[in-house]
Motif scaffolding. Structure first.
Motif, PDB file in Angstrom:
ATOM      1  N   PRO A  27      17.437 -45.094  52.312  1.00 20.26           N
ATOM      2  CA  PRO A  27      18.633 -44.543  51.680  1.00 20.26           C
ATOM      3  C   PRO A  27      19.728 -44.289  52.718  1.00 20.26           C
ATOM      4  O   PRO A  27      19.437 -44.014  53.891  1.00 20.26           O
ATOM      5  N   GLU A 156      17.847 -45.731  46.671  1.00 27.33           N
ATOM      6  CA  GLU A 156      17.943 -44.311  46.363  1.00 27.33           C
ATOM      7  C   GLU A 156      16.911 -43.513  47.150  1.00 27.33           C
ATOM      8  O   GLU A 156      15.903 -44.041  47.614  1.00 27.33           O
ATOM      9  N   GLU A 157      17.197 -42.229  47.307  1.00 30.40           N
ATOM     10  CA  GLU A 157      16.235 -41.338  47.961  1.00 30.40           C
ATOM     11  C   GLU A 157      14.959 -41.321  47.135  1.00 30.40           C
ATOM     12  O   GLU A 157      14.990 -41.145  45.919  1.00 30.40           O
TER      13      GLU A 157
END
Length: 376
Positions: A27, A156-157
């Motif tokens: 990310p 994304e995280e």
């Protein structure tokens, strides 16, 4: 080719890997944290899913820029050193031969040097300021527009660093389903570990310079191995040294003072590094400078005995009343393995467990769709 927009993604340093995308994406928030901490990472600049440039952030303010050819191979490498606090000086500009030009030695240098027609420095980028490197695309035949839009397309995280799920199950005897088929967990007594200094060291006994240290009361403590038996082999799946006869309230990754879990990616961990196929529990004083741990002693009394398939652990005694060492085979060999400390609600160490990652964790099963462990 006129470039008016670039997709920006982040990942680990690529090494010798060649391909159109990050082999280990991360990310943007994680890359930003690594940037602030002075840690390395890589930035990929792409256009229409075609890689054009990769920027590597190196320690001590250095940068490296790779430009790609039409076959998504690295065609040029440009190195930068810091010039003052706000500029980068171009110190090397190398054209890289393609593999079909030179046999198997892809990446060899075919010419190097800085063109006197180019300005040999550029601003040092803040995180996200990748416009700094856009003008260099012209060296690979591209034409950057007056304004180039940067689009963050990073992953994304995720769930973050490796979580301590299922640690107790590692040392619970009984049948298991593994990625390699049915197996059985058996527990084996590896003897008593004597700690005199109040500090346990977890380390490769052949490489003692940077052990993982846990503060524990002086005393003698039992060491237990979890053996994973399959139709083909018996391997050490985990090792535990126990200090208190009580279940842990919580499990914590065993960290050094300078390690920050916030800098770890999905499923990553700080662990004990292994280069001799062996891990040991020992008193920290033995991990400093002990003549009992020279190469000859280790070869004869530790590594040689552990080379037999029916020998999973060995004790190396200390001087009379002094600390000993309990060594054991490291799963399937060299690598890095997580070390977990189980603690009471008040923070006392209950036990320390080394997981040799022969069982997929719950987190790995979730992220891999149930196919087994993912790389650390």
């Amino acid at each position: 080719m006129i470039i008016d927009s670039l997709d920006v993604s982040y990942g680990d340093m690529w090494g010798s890997y060649e391909g159109p995308a990050h082999p280990a994406p991360m990310p943007s928030a994680l890359a930003a944290r690594r940037h602030a901490a002075g840690m390395p990472y890589a930035v990929l600049l792409s256009s229409r899913e075609r890689p054009l440039a990769m920027v590597e952030r190196w320690p001590r303010g250095r940068w490296r820029l790779y430009l790609f050819d039409d076959a998504s191979r690295r065609a040029r490498m440009i190195d930068f050193e810091p010039l003052g606090t706000d500029k980068l000086l171009e110190v090397r500009n190398t054209r890289l031969k393609a593999s079909d030009e030179q046999g198997d030695d892809a990446g060899a240098e075919s010419g190097e040097g800085r063109s006197p027609a180019r300005v040999p420095h550029c601003p040092a980028p803040a995180f996200g300021d990748w416009q700094v490197f856009v003008p260099f695309l012209a060296q690979q035949g591209h034409e950057p527009a007056a304004t180039v839009v940067l689009n963050d397309v990073s992953v994304e995280e995720g769930a973050g660093p490796l979580r301590p799920t299922g640690i107790e199950r590692l040392l619970a005897p009984g049948p298991r389903d593994t990625p390699d088929g049915p197996a059985v967990v058996e527990l084996a007594d590896a003897g008593m570990l004597r700690i005199t200094s109040g500090q346990l060291a977890v380390t490769d006994p052949g490489f003692l310079s940077d052990p993982r240290i846990v503060a524990v009361p002086p005393g003698e403590y039992p060491v237990t191995l979890s053996l994973l038996r399959t139709a083909r082999s018996v391997e050490v799946a985990a090792a535990r040294v126990t200090f208190l006869d009580t279940p842990p309230h919580a499990w914590k990754m065993t960290l050094r003072a300078d390690e920050d879990p916030g800098l770890l990616g999905e499923g990553e961990f700080y662990g004990v590094g292994v280069d001799s196929g062996t891990v040991a529990f020992m008193d920290a004083t033995r991990a400093v400078d002990d003549e009992m741990l020279d190469d000859e002693v280790l070869d004869e009394q530790v590594f040689a005995p552990l080379s037999f398939v029916d020998r999973s652990s060995v004790e190396l005694p200390g001087s009379e009343g002094g600390p000993n060492l309990v060594a054991f085979s490291a799963g399937r060999g060299d690598g890095s393995y997580p070390v977990w400390t189980g603690r009471t609600e008040e923070g006392q160490a209950v036990c320390v467990v080394v997981d040799f990652r022969l069982h997929p964790t719950d987190q790995e099963m979730e992220t891999s769709g149930g196919t087994g462990p993912s790389p650390a």
